[in-house]
Enzyme design. Structure first.
Site, PDB file in Angstrom:
ATOM      1  N   TYR A 114       1.655   1.445 -15.960  1.00 50.66           N
ATOM      2  CA  TYR A 114       2.890   2.057 -16.438  1.00 50.66           C
ATOM      3  C   TYR A 114       3.254   1.580 -17.846  1.00 50.66           C
ATOM      4  O   TYR A 114       3.920   2.287 -18.596  1.00 50.66           O
ATOM      5  CB  TYR A 114       4.046   1.747 -15.486  1.00 50.66           C
ATOM      6  CG  TYR A 114       3.930   2.417 -14.128  1.00 50.66           C
ATOM      7  CD1 TYR A 114       2.807   3.161 -13.788  1.00 50.66           C
ATOM      8  CD2 TYR A 114       4.934   2.294 -13.189  1.00 50.66           C
ATOM      9  CE1 TYR A 114       2.686   3.761 -12.563  1.00 50.66           C
ATOM     10  CE2 TYR A 114       4.830   2.893 -11.946  1.00 50.66           C
ATOM     11  CZ  TYR A 114       3.701   3.626 -11.634  1.00 50.66           C
ATOM     12  OH  TYR A 114       3.600   4.229 -10.414  1.00 50.66           O
ATOM     13  N   LYS A 174      -6.652  -4.529  -5.061  1.00 50.96           N
ATOM     14  CA  LYS A 174      -7.907  -3.778  -4.907  1.00 50.96           C
ATOM     15  C   LYS A 174      -9.016  -4.601  -5.564  1.00 50.96           C
ATOM     16  O   LYS A 174      -9.767  -4.139  -6.436  1.00 50.96           O
ATOM     17  CB  LYS A 174      -7.770  -2.396  -5.554  1.00 50.96           C
ATOM     18  CG  LYS A 174      -8.899  -1.431  -5.193  1.00 50.96           C
ATOM     19  CD  LYS A 174      -8.977  -1.096  -3.708  1.00 50.96           C
ATOM     20  CE  LYS A 174     -10.066  -0.055  -3.457  1.00 50.96           C
ATOM     21  NZ  LYS A 174     -10.327   0.139  -2.013  1.00 50.96           N
ATOM     22  N   ASP A 209      -5.656   0.369   0.049  1.00 48.66           N
ATOM     23  CA  ASP A 209      -5.913   1.508   0.931  1.00 48.66           C
ATOM     24  C   ASP A 209      -5.705   1.113   2.391  1.00 48.66           C
ATOM     25  O   ASP A 209      -5.138   1.874   3.183  1.00 48.66           O
ATOM     26  CB  ASP A 209      -7.312   2.088   0.704  1.00 48.66           C
ATOM     27  CG  ASP A 209      -8.394   1.027   0.563  1.00 48.66           C
ATOM     28  OD1 ASP A 209      -8.071  -0.179   0.491  1.00 48.66           O
ATOM     29  OD2 ASP A 209      -9.577   1.407   0.527  1.00 48.66           O
ATOM     30  N   ASP A 240       4.830   1.002  -6.187  1.00 45.18           N
ATOM     31  CA  ASP A 240       5.546   2.265  -6.287  1.00 45.18           C
ATOM     32  C   ASP A 240       5.180   3.160  -5.109  1.00 45.18           C
ATOM     33  O   ASP A 240       6.042   3.768  -4.458  1.00 45.18           O
ATOM     34  CB  ASP A 240       5.189   2.938  -7.611  1.00 45.18           C
ATOM     35  CG  ASP A 240       6.094   4.110  -7.944  1.00 45.18           C
ATOM     36  OD1 ASP A 240       7.006   4.416  -7.152  1.00 45.18           O
ATOM     37  OD2 ASP A 240       5.898   4.735  -8.997  1.00 45.18           O
ATOM     38  N   ASP A 261       7.567   3.724  -1.280  1.00 40.16           N
ATOM     39  CA  ASP A 261       8.003   5.051  -0.850  1.00 40.16           C
ATOM     40  C   ASP A 261       7.445   5.391   0.527  1.00 40.16           C
ATOM     41  O   ASP A 261       8.116   6.033   1.347  1.00 40.16           O
ATOM     42  CB  ASP A 261       7.577   6.107  -1.867  1.00 40.16           C
ATOM     43  CG  ASP A 261       8.500   6.158  -3.075  1.00 40.16           C
ATOM     44  OD1 ASP A 261       9.474   5.379  -3.106  1.00 40.16           O
ATOM     45  OD2 ASP A 261       8.248   6.973  -3.983  1.00 40.16           O
TER      46      ASP A 261
END
Length: 347
Positions: free
Chosen positions: A136, A186, A218, A242, A246
């Site tokens: 970001y 990851k 994942d 992020d 959610d």
């Protein structure tokens, strides 16, 4: 006790209005609320989503209560002028590096989630998301290759001090909860994640009481649906956080119930519901303000150490839900003002 109130766009002013009413109902001595413009509303008034006068207000206050930003009619603007840049700008300018997003199923709402009730009932977790790094804020752009093809790029990177800082935030949070911390990365693919994991292990030596585990992102997404009750504190980077936060919001039944805190060093923080501006229902009095009201509770707890007042708000929201006061997002018919009245009555 000077608090900046930035309502923003869409349903932002409606939900912020109810949270302000709740704060005022507590009768806290010295409470001063200062309004400022952000997002699309600020762009239309000042020509920028985060004008200098708004930043000045933020810097003069001890905390920010934030509504929502987002306006589809302004999506044609250059990226730096779009409403969402208000949030990114505040994070950058005020050093807001740690995002806390608690997710808990309120008693009686187990049947409203997409999970089996017995699975949902076990959810009581906190996602700690790093806010100032990752793709970001890394170098980005669109370039043309030698053969004429366009290529978009966004660079993911973390310096070890950035990881160390968010690691301490996560471990301290775990010390006040169940003393279990899961670091999500990851590392099997990304060197950035390998550094993340190495630093998390280094910092864990300072918190021997906390059990540290690691999980690939994942798998973490799968486990949040399969067995969310296994998590206590989850610490992860900006992009992964992020997405996972959610996802966690839908595991508990509605995005309209989840609050968040974005913290700087010390006690300063920005507090906001995790939902967006919902322009389709803006101005209709249909939005559920509970997430914003719960964000106000987090503000009192983290920026002013007013635990008793924060707990009163949370108990009032829980009681209102138990009494059947529910907005459309929870299958009910209560409007924004009605929900605010119900919470205030239960204070």
């Amino acid at each position: 006790m000077r608090i900046a109130v930035f309502a923003g766009d869409g349903i932002g002013p409606e939900v912020i209005g109810e949270a302000v009413r709740v704060l005022e109902a507590l009768g806290i001595d010295g409470l001063e609320l200062v309004e400022g413009d952000v997002g699309g509303a600020a762009y239309r008034k000042h020509g920028h989503p985060l004008p200098p006068e708004t930043l000045d207000i933020a810097r003069s206050c001890g905390a920010i209560l934030f509504g929502a930003v987002g306006d589809f009619s302004l999506d044609h603007l250059d990226r730096q002028l779009r409403p969402e840049q208000a949030v990114l700008g505040l994070r950058r300018e005020l050093g807001l590096f740690a995002n806390l997003r608690p997710a808990t199923v309120f008693k009686g709402l187990e049947d409203l989630t997409t999970l089996r009730p017995e699975v949902a009932a076990a959810i009581d977790l906190l996602i700690v998301r790093e806010l100032n790094g990752d793709v970001y804020f890394g170098e980005k752009g669109i370039r043309t290759l030698e053969d004429g093809r366009r290529q978009g790029y966004d660079i993911m990177s973390y310096a070890e001090d950035e990881v160390r800082r968010i690691a301490h935030t996560g471990f301290k949070a775990a010390m006040g909860r169940g003393r279990r911390l899961c670091s999500v990365d990851k590392a099997n693919v990304l060197d950035t994640s390998q550094l993340w994991r190495d630093v998390m292990i280094e910092v864990s030596a300072e918190y021997p009481e906390v059990e540290l585990s690691h999980m690939y992102v994942d798998n973490a997404a799968m486990q949040l649906v399969k067995d969310p009750g296994q998590f206590d504190v989850v610490v992860t980077g900006n992009m992964f956080g992020d997405i996972l936060s959610d996802q966690a919001s839908m595991c508990v039944g509605s995005i309209g119930l989840l609050a968040s805190a974005s913290l700087a060093e010390g006690t300063f923080g920005l507090y906001e519901p995790i939902h967006g501006s919902a322009p389709d229902i803006a101005g209709k009095g249909l939005a559920n303000p509970m997430a914003t009201i719960l964000s106000a509770a987090m503000l009192l707890r983290h920026s002013y150490q007013l635990e008793a007042e924060a707990s009163r708000i949370e108990a009032a929201v829980s009681k209102a839900l138990a009494d059947g006061v529910r907005g459309g997002d929870l299958g009910g018919s209560a409007g924004t003002r009605e929900i605010g009245d119900a919470v205030i009555a239960r204070l």
